[in-house]
Design an enzyme around this catalytic site. Sequence first.
Site, PDB file in Angstrom:
ATOM      1  N   LEU A  13       0.726  -1.112   0.045  1.00 52.94           N
ATOM      2  CA  LEU A  13      -0.141  -0.105   0.134  1.00 52.94           C
ATOM      3  C   LEU A  13       0.848   1.342  -0.132  1.00 52.94           C
ATOM      4  O   LEU A  13       2.183   1.466   0.551  1.00 52.94           O
ATOM      5  CB  LEU A  13      -1.038   0.285   1.061  1.00 52.94           C
ATOM      6  N   SER A  14       0.157   2.280  -0.354  1.00 53.66           N
ATOM      7  CA  SER A  14       0.900   3.496  -0.299  1.00 53.66           C
ATOM      8  C   SER A  14       1.198   3.959   1.280  1.00 53.66           C
ATOM      9  O   SER A  14       0.383   3.776   2.048  1.00 53.66           O
ATOM     10  CB  SER A  14      -0.058   4.822  -0.810  1.00 53.66           C
ATOM     11  N   ALA A  16       3.379   2.310   2.995  1.00 54.78           N
ATOM     12  CA  ALA A  16       3.574   0.968   3.658  1.00 54.78           C
ATOM     13  C   ALA A  16       5.069   0.793   3.925  1.00 54.78           C
ATOM     14  O   ALA A  16       5.596   0.261   5.025  1.00 54.78           O
ATOM     15  CB  ALA A  16       3.245  -0.458   2.836  1.00 54.78           C
ATOM     16  N   GLY A  17       5.935   1.698   3.108  1.00 52.15           N
ATOM     17  CA  GLY A  17       7.409   1.744   3.300  1.00 52.15           C
ATOM     18  C   GLY A  17       8.200   1.320   2.154  1.00 52.15           C
ATOM     19  O   GLY A  17       9.372   0.997   2.513  1.00 52.15           O
ATOM     20  N   SER A  86       2.001  -1.679  -7.366  1.00 55.24           N
ATOM     21  CA  SER A  86       1.624  -2.945  -8.018  1.00 55.24           C
ATOM     22  C   SER A  86       0.737  -3.584  -7.463  1.00 55.24           C
ATOM     23  O   SER A  86       0.738  -4.724  -6.865  1.00 55.24           O
ATOM     24  CB  SER A  86       2.795  -3.783  -8.200  1.00 55.24           C
TER      25      SER A  86
END
Length: 178
Positions: A13-14, A16-17, A86
Amino acid sequence: MKQQGAILWLTGLSGAGKTTIAVAVAEELQKRNYPTELLDGDIVRTHLSQGLGFSKQDRDINVRRIGFVANLLSRNGIIAIASAISPYRQVREELKQTTHNFIEIYIDAPLAVCEARDVKGLYAKAKAGEIKNFTGISDPYEAPINPDIICQTDKFTVEECVNQVLQYLERQGLIFNC
Ligand SMILES: Nc1ncnc2c1ncn2[C@@H]1O[C@H](COP(=O)(O)OP(=O)(O)OP(=O)(O)O)[C@@H](O)[C@H]1O
Ligand SMILES: [Mg+2]
């Protein structure tokens, strides 16, 4: 012996790191003199994938382009580190089957944690309806079913996640402990 390349494919996810871990892994590999290249989603979208949007079709094209470049690097002995959301499983699987030394790394943090981080302020905008097709809010994220590595960034530090990746590469004989 010729250096083996690989593709470290960071999905998640955006917030997430992915970028944080990608940059830190690259720094560590470069310190050890392994040729490394970063393919970060945000940067790719300003060059290689400029003009693409966030429909499923455009996201899949973006991922295939990153995969294509990563494969050229990997087969020439470079460790390519791709960090892009992705979100779709099928195109990641396709790359796993068709590219050289593809390693899927799930950068895993609960949506609530990513929203609370809101590094770029995008979750707030997405929830206010100002951004459409935002992964996790108004667009799907299909988590990997059987990733090679899972980095749980809400439970472990950046350094611990980086070590997890490096230790995997060592176990695979792609890099050597020094
Ligand atoms: N263990 C960890 N690994 C990575 N990042 C962490 C970790 N713990 C906390 N963070 C923080 O989480 C945030 C992750 O942001 P980052 O930009 O790397 O996400 P991203 O997955 O690349 O998002 P995007 O898809 O929007 O580019 C950073 O602020 C980072 O400091
Ligand atoms: Mg990023």
